[in-house]
Design a protein around this motif. Structure first.
Motif, mmCIF file in Angstrom:
data_model
loop_
_atom_site.group_PDB
_atom_site.id
_atom_site.type_symbol
_atom_site.label_atom_id
_atom_site.label_comp_id
_atom_site.label_asym_id
_atom_site.label_seq_id
_atom_site.Cartn_x
_atom_site.Cartn_y
_atom_site.Cartn_z
ATOM 1 N N UNK A 96 -5.852 2.280 3.070
ATOM 2 C CA UNK A 96 -6.830 1.598 3.912
ATOM 3 C C UNK A 96 -8.410 0.949 3.449
ATOM 4 N N UNK A 97 -8.609 2.936 3.088
ATOM 5 C CA UNK A 97 -9.949 2.579 2.452
ATOM 6 C C UNK A 97 -9.854 1.295 1.725
ATOM 7 N N UNK A 98 -9.456 1.710 0.301
ATOM 8 C CA UNK A 98 -9.458 0.754 -0.304
ATOM 9 C C UNK A 98 -9.138 -1.294 -0.405
ATOM 10 N N UNK A 99 -8.365 -1.337 1.366
ATOM 11 C CA UNK A 99 -9.011 -2.645 1.196
ATOM 12 C C UNK A 99 -9.889 -3.449 2.383
ATOM 13 N N UNK A 100 -10.134 -2.302 2.836
ATOM 14 C CA UNK A 100 -11.867 -2.145 3.971
ATOM 15 C C UNK A 100 -12.558 -3.116 2.643
ATOM 16 N N UNK A 101 -12.915 -2.126 1.161
ATOM 17 C CA UNK A 101 -13.582 -2.390 1.408
ATOM 18 C C UNK A 101 -14.048 -3.504 -0.197
ATOM 19 N N UNK A 102 -12.255 -3.520 -0.518
ATOM 20 C CA UNK A 102 -11.765 -5.197 -0.912
ATOM 21 C C UNK A 102 -12.425 -6.218 -0.021
ATOM 22 N N UNK A 103 -12.050 -6.342 1.463
ATOM 23 C CA UNK A 103 -12.305 -7.061 2.303
ATOM 24 C C UNK A 103 -13.811 -7.779 2.279
ATOM 25 N N UNK A 105 -16.016 -6.636 0.422
ATOM 26 C CA UNK A 105 -16.781 -7.270 -0.782
ATOM 27 C C UNK A 105 -16.354 -8.723 -1.669
ATOM 28 N N UNK A 106 -14.730 -8.494 -1.227
ATOM 29 C CA UNK A 106 -14.232 -10.002 -1.964
ATOM 30 C C UNK A 106 -13.532 -10.979 -1.077
ATOM 31 N N UNK A 107 -13.417 -10.370 0.383
ATOM 32 C CA UNK A 107 -12.689 -10.985 1.237
ATOM 33 C C UNK A 107 -11.267 -10.301 1.545
ATOM 34 N N UNK A 376 -10.572 -17.089 -6.558
ATOM 35 C CA UNK A 376 -11.017 -15.187 -6.860
ATOM 36 C C UNK A 376 -9.677 -14.591 -7.127
ATOM 37 N N UNK A 377 -9.648 -13.554 -7.932
ATOM 38 C CA UNK A 377 -9.088 -12.436 -7.910
ATOM 39 C C UNK A 377 -8.228 -12.367 -7.386
ATOM 40 N N UNK A 378 -6.822 -11.178 -8.149
ATOM 41 C CA UNK A 378 -5.964 -10.695 -7.229
ATOM 42 C C UNK A 378 -6.600 -8.784 -7.137
ATOM 43 N N UNK A 379 -7.238 -8.202 -6.206
ATOM 44 C CA UNK A 379 -7.221 -7.389 -6.824
ATOM 45 C C UNK A 379 -6.714 -5.823 -6.195
ATOM 46 N N UNK A 380 -5.460 -6.516 -5.752
ATOM 47 C CA UNK A 380 -5.037 -5.669 -4.758
ATOM 48 C C UNK A 380 -3.382 -5.655 -4.280
ATOM 49 N N UNK A 381 -2.077 -5.122 -5.192
ATOM 50 C CA UNK A 381 -0.904 -6.063 -4.938
ATOM 51 C C UNK A 381 0.106 -4.974 -3.985
ATOM 52 N N UNK A 382 0.844 -5.587 -3.165
ATOM 53 C CA UNK A 382 1.609 -4.507 -2.020
ATOM 54 C C UNK A 382 2.615 -5.019 -2.126
ATOM 55 N N UNK A 383 4.292 -4.266 -2.826
ATOM 56 C CA UNK A 383 4.752 -5.050 -2.674
ATOM 57 C C UNK A 383 5.746 -3.919 -2.572
ATOM 58 N N UNK A 384 7.249 -5.123 -1.712
ATOM 59 C CA UNK A 384 8.007 -3.633 -1.274
ATOM 60 C C UNK A 384 8.763 -4.701 -1.083
ATOM 61 N N UNK A 385 11.017 -4.000 -1.077
ATOM 62 C CA UNK A 385 12.134 -5.290 -1.252
ATOM 63 C C UNK A 385 11.466 -6.599 -2.510
ATOM 64 N N UNK A 386 10.933 -5.334 -3.528
ATOM 65 C CA UNK A 386 11.391 -6.094 -4.844
ATOM 66 C C UNK A 386 10.540 -5.686 -6.357
ATOM 67 N N UNK A 387 11.372 -6.369 -7.635
ATOM 68 C CA UNK A 387 11.087 -5.556 -8.293
ATOM 69 C C UNK A 387 10.475 -6.555 -9.398
ATOM 70 N N UNK A 388 8.986 -7.026 -9.230
ATOM 71 C CA UNK A 388 9.341 -7.906 -10.154
ATOM 72 C C UNK A 388 8.492 -7.999 -11.787
ATOM 73 N N UNK A 389 7.983 -6.496 -11.851
ATOM 74 C CA UNK A 389 8.426 -5.959 -13.411
ATOM 75 C C UNK A 389 9.692 -6.144 -14.240
#
Ligand SMILES: Nc1nc2c(c(=O)[nH]1)N[C@H]1C(S)=C(S)[C@@H](COP(=O)(O)OP(=O)(O)OC[C@H]3O[C@@H](n4cnc5c(=O)[nH]c(N)nc54)[C@H](O)[C@@H]3O)O[C@H]1N2
Ligand SMILES: Nc1nc2c(c(=O)[nH]1)N[C@H]1C(S)=C(S)[C@@H](COP(=O)(O)OP(=O)(O)OC[C@H]3O[C@@H](n4cnc5c(=O)[nH]c(N)nc54)[C@H](O)[C@@H]3O)O[C@H]1N2
Ligand code: SF4
Ligand SMILES: [Mo]
Length: 693
Positions: A96-103, A105-107, A376-389
């Motif tokens: 939540x702290x990271x996301x508040x800051x990202x929102x 500063x960068x939307x 604008x860049x993707x600065x946070x990724x939330x991965x669930x139910x998938x294994x993209x790597x």
């Protein structure tokens, strides 16, 4: 009723949550409160008590010592896999702290959810998560990785995911498995066909690989990858030329059959043979067989649509049943996906109105590009139910993107997957057996209820619970975030506009456990196409920039390498699920590359020798399997292998991430590679793969 979790010793009902068309009814055997055996439910009308070996061994996965028990934070380098346990409070507060800051500063668009159907449950794969990300205003994800090209293609002809009911296939006289490895990926479709064969039905398999399914066919037809539209057009050519079409049916229920007749003249069997590699005589034989055997059923698999021209291939094949009037016969027609019969009330479940911005949409198969180039860049990724790597195309470049220090990655999963190793925060997920949810099959016509049969493993939490916690931490106080899983189910199955959706409430579903879509028999008389008919000619396609009539369009020229590379799924894994479980990996032994004897001889490669497979995107190593299972110029592998058993098995390091002709779909099977002998022995590769001699 007593909660099934509390049953210590006994048998409790369940449903398979995996991304598999069969969606089997299950009976879970418990001892001392734990799952000791998983069987099929003999009362399930379609799956009738049989299940695959993968899920028979599900206990090994659920109680695997590697399963995550607590949230983790990264203490090593990204990708290194060094983590330390933390509390849920700390994990959620950190996110939540990271996301508040990202929102600020960068939307909010700088945050990208990345999910797929590791668990097919509606509530946990497309319910509370959607509410949360809409409210957050995050970037949206176009979930194209599986079957979107084929679904769009089929939809142009048939108006959506509407096909033949498997329960009607007992009288079917001809089964054509077209680009489906059903022996591994749709076992009950095989069982139905085998039963019908006892009454004289025939099985034809059209595939680029004579695999488990091809080997059981009455007639196996090998074809060059990405040329199936041409074959289907060649069949149409013969049907029209020899007057084997059902003109009454065409006139009443289709649009464009006269234009099609003129159009297919150029697809004569000789011409089609040079495109497809199928001998002209076989094209005549197949067309005549298709006219002679009624009812006939084409089971369209996922393989042909994982190509540059995949949407058009499925669009073209799906025109065939109309030509001989198959739709009006019980057990005749086609199945690509039957998912539309059980379309539920998505807006009530997902609440799109919670979104206040019009955030961009990112195509999930272009994750590599999104991580490197999005603006604008993707600065946070939330991965669930998938294994993209592992599962995303161009996976080497995906992994490079995941290494970015300025990317805050959270992964919610049952295991420390290859993707999770790059995460800053890892959250432990419950399995579907620990959740309440509903499931709808995309092959048979049943809706199922899952009630939890075991308690959450360690401190793990369901997807919906994680999003409830995140909503609270982000200060979202809308009542939509307070709904329980059962309330979400009630909302999803109430006020459904789809006429095939069964009338049912949660109490009734608890009693029945599964219930069938209704009145589906005559679906083909009233389709969701613009004309309401089967569209052999589609104006909508023209508007969308495609030829309005079925057409063969050659594959895009990938970089200059000699072999088309078709890396499909395997028998014992489900995509990358199970690839990290020792029992399943041992059953698969080691990754293999199937190649034609002529090609192998030219390259001096012998059976079982290790080969290096490479292109400009990446490289892999496997043991060669030399023979006549594939045509010259084609190489095939099976399975999405885990890093845990060797670091040279990432087939998706080789696959292209360009998009297919329709639906933004993936083109996993249209890439090209070079192959050469590697220095290693096969023994060494096997040892790496599964830790055996
Ligand atoms: N055991 C097991 N079961 C699974 C899965 C799994 O990984 N393992 N995955 C699940 C998922 S998510 C899906 S989408 C389905 C996929 O299951 P299927 O529908 O069977 O699709 P694929 O296995 O991708 O490809 C099917 C076949 O298409 C062939 N093929 C490739 N290109 C072409 C072509 O151009 N023309 C023709 N005619 N054939 C071609 C391949 O050789 C393969 O045999 O299976 C589900 N079930
Ligand atoms: N080369 C190649 N690549 C392919 C394909 C191919 O044929 N060839 N097939 C493509 C296709 S058709 C598909 S569908 C995709 C599938 O790709 P994915 O959707 O990524 O499927 P999986 O690899 O099974 O990964 C699912 C993950 O979800 C986790 N999971 C399971 N249940 C839950 C849950 O309830 N909550 C959370 N948070 N996590 C859960 C599992 O542990 C697992 O790690 O792969 C695609 N990639
Ligand atoms: S993976 Fe498919 S065949 Fe196996 S149990 Fe699940 S639904 Fe049935
Ligand atoms: Mo899929």
């Amino acid at each position: 009723m007593e909660s099934l979790i509390n049953v210590q010793d006994g048998v409790v009902p369940s449903v398979c949550s995996l991304d598999c068309p069969d969606q089997c009814g299950l009976l879970i055997h418990k001892k001392d409160g734990k799952i000791v055996k998983v069987n099929g439910d003999p009362d399930h009308p379609v799956t009738k008590g049989s299940i695959c070996n993968k899920v028979r061994n599900m206990g090994e996965r659920l109680y695997d010592p590697k399963r995550l028990q607590t949230p983790l934070k990264r203490v090593g380098e990204k990708g290194e896999g060094k983590f330390e346990p933390i509390s849920w409070d700390e994990a959620i507060a950190t996110i939540a702290r990271h996301w508040r800051q990202l929102i600020s500063e960068e939307g909010a668009q700088s945050i990208l959810p990345y999910s797929f159907y590791g668990n097919m449950g509606k509530i946990h794969s497309e319910g509370m998560d959607r509410r949360f990300f809409h409210r957050l205003g995050a970037s949206q994800l176009d979930q194209t990785i599986c079957s979107s090209a084929g679904n769009v293609g089929y939809g142009y002809t048939m108006g959506g995911g509407f096909g033949t009911d498997p329960e009607e296939m007992t009288d079917t006289k001809l089964f054509i498995f077209w680009g489906i490895n059903a022996a591994s990926t749709n076992m009950h479709q095989v069982m139905i066909a085998q039963k019908a064969r006892k009454n004289g039905a025939k099985l034809v398999v059209i595939d680029v690989h004579k695999n488990q399914t091809g080997r059981m066919a009455d007639w196996f037809i090998p074809i060059l990858p990405g040329t199936d539209s041409a074959l289907a057009l060649g069949i149409m050519n013969v049907l029209y030329e020899e007057n084997l079409v059902d003109r009454d049916f065409l006139e009443k229920y289709t649009v464009g059959y006269e234009e099609l007749e003129v159009h297919v003249k150029k697809y004569d069997p000789q011409t089609v043979s040079t495109i497809t590699g199928v001998p002209a005589d076989d094209i005549y034989k197949l067309a005549r067989m298709y006219a002679d055997f009624s009812p006939s059923l084409i089971r369209i698999g996922n393989g042909p649509q994982h190509h540059d021209n995949g949407g058009m291939i499925v669009r073209t094949i799906s025109c065939l049943p109309a030509l001989t009037g198959q739709w009006q016969l019980k057990g005749g027609g086609a199945v690509k996906s039957n998912g539309a019969y059980l379309a539920y009330n998505t807006s009530a479940l997902q609440r799109p109105e919670l979104r206040k911005n019009s955030a961009r949409t990112i195509n999930m198969i272009q994750l590599a590009e999104a991580l490197h180039e999005a603006d604008p860049p993707v600065r946070s990724l939330f991965v669930y139910g998938s294994n993209p790597a592992v599962v995303a195309p161009n996976a080497g470049k995906v992994r490079e993107g995941l290494l970015r220090e300025d990317l805050f990655t959270v992964v919610h999963d049952l295991f420390l997957t290859e993707t999770a190793k790059y995460a800053d925060i890892v959250l432990p997920a419950t399995s579907s057996y620990e959740n309440t949810d509903i499931y709808t099959s995309y092959w048979h016509h049943y809706l199922h209820l899952q009630e939890p049969v075991i308690p959450p493993y360690g401190e793990s939490k369901s997807n919906a619970d994680v999003f409830r916690l995140l909503a609270e931490a982000m200060g979202f106080d809308e009542p939509e975030f307070k709904d329980s899983d059962e309330e979400l189910i009630e909302q999803a199955i109430s006020n459904v506009t789809n006429p095939y959706f069964p009338e049912i409430n949660l109490d009734q579903l608890k009693e029945k456990r599964f219930v069938k879509a209704k009145n589906t028999e005559n679906h083909w008389k009233n389709l969701n196409t613009p004309s309401g008919k089967i569209e052999l000619y589609s104006k909508r396609m023209e508007v969308d920039g495609h030829p309005p009539l079925p057409t063969h369009i050659p594959l895009v020229e990938d970089e200059d390498h000699p072999f088309l590379f078709v890396p499909g799924p395997n028998h014992n894994f489900l995509n990358s699920t199970f690839s990290n479980n020792e029992k399943h990996a041992k059953l698969e032994k080691a990754p293999q590359l199937f190649m034609n004897t002529q090609d192998a001889e030219k390259l001096g490669i012998k059976n079982d020798e290790t080969v290096r497979i490479w292109n400009h995107r990446g490289e892999c190593e496997m043991a060669a399997s030399v023979g006549d299972q594939v045509l010259p110029g084609v190489v095939v592998s099976q399975g999405l292998w885990s890093d845990e058993f060797g670091d040279k098995h990432l087939v998706n390091s080789l696959t292209p991430d360009r998009v297919a002709d329709m639906g933004g779909g993936a083109v996993f099977f249209s890439g090209k590679v070079s192959v050469e002998r590697a220095e290693k022995t096969v023994g060494e590769v096997k040892k790496e793969a599964v830790g055996i001699e």
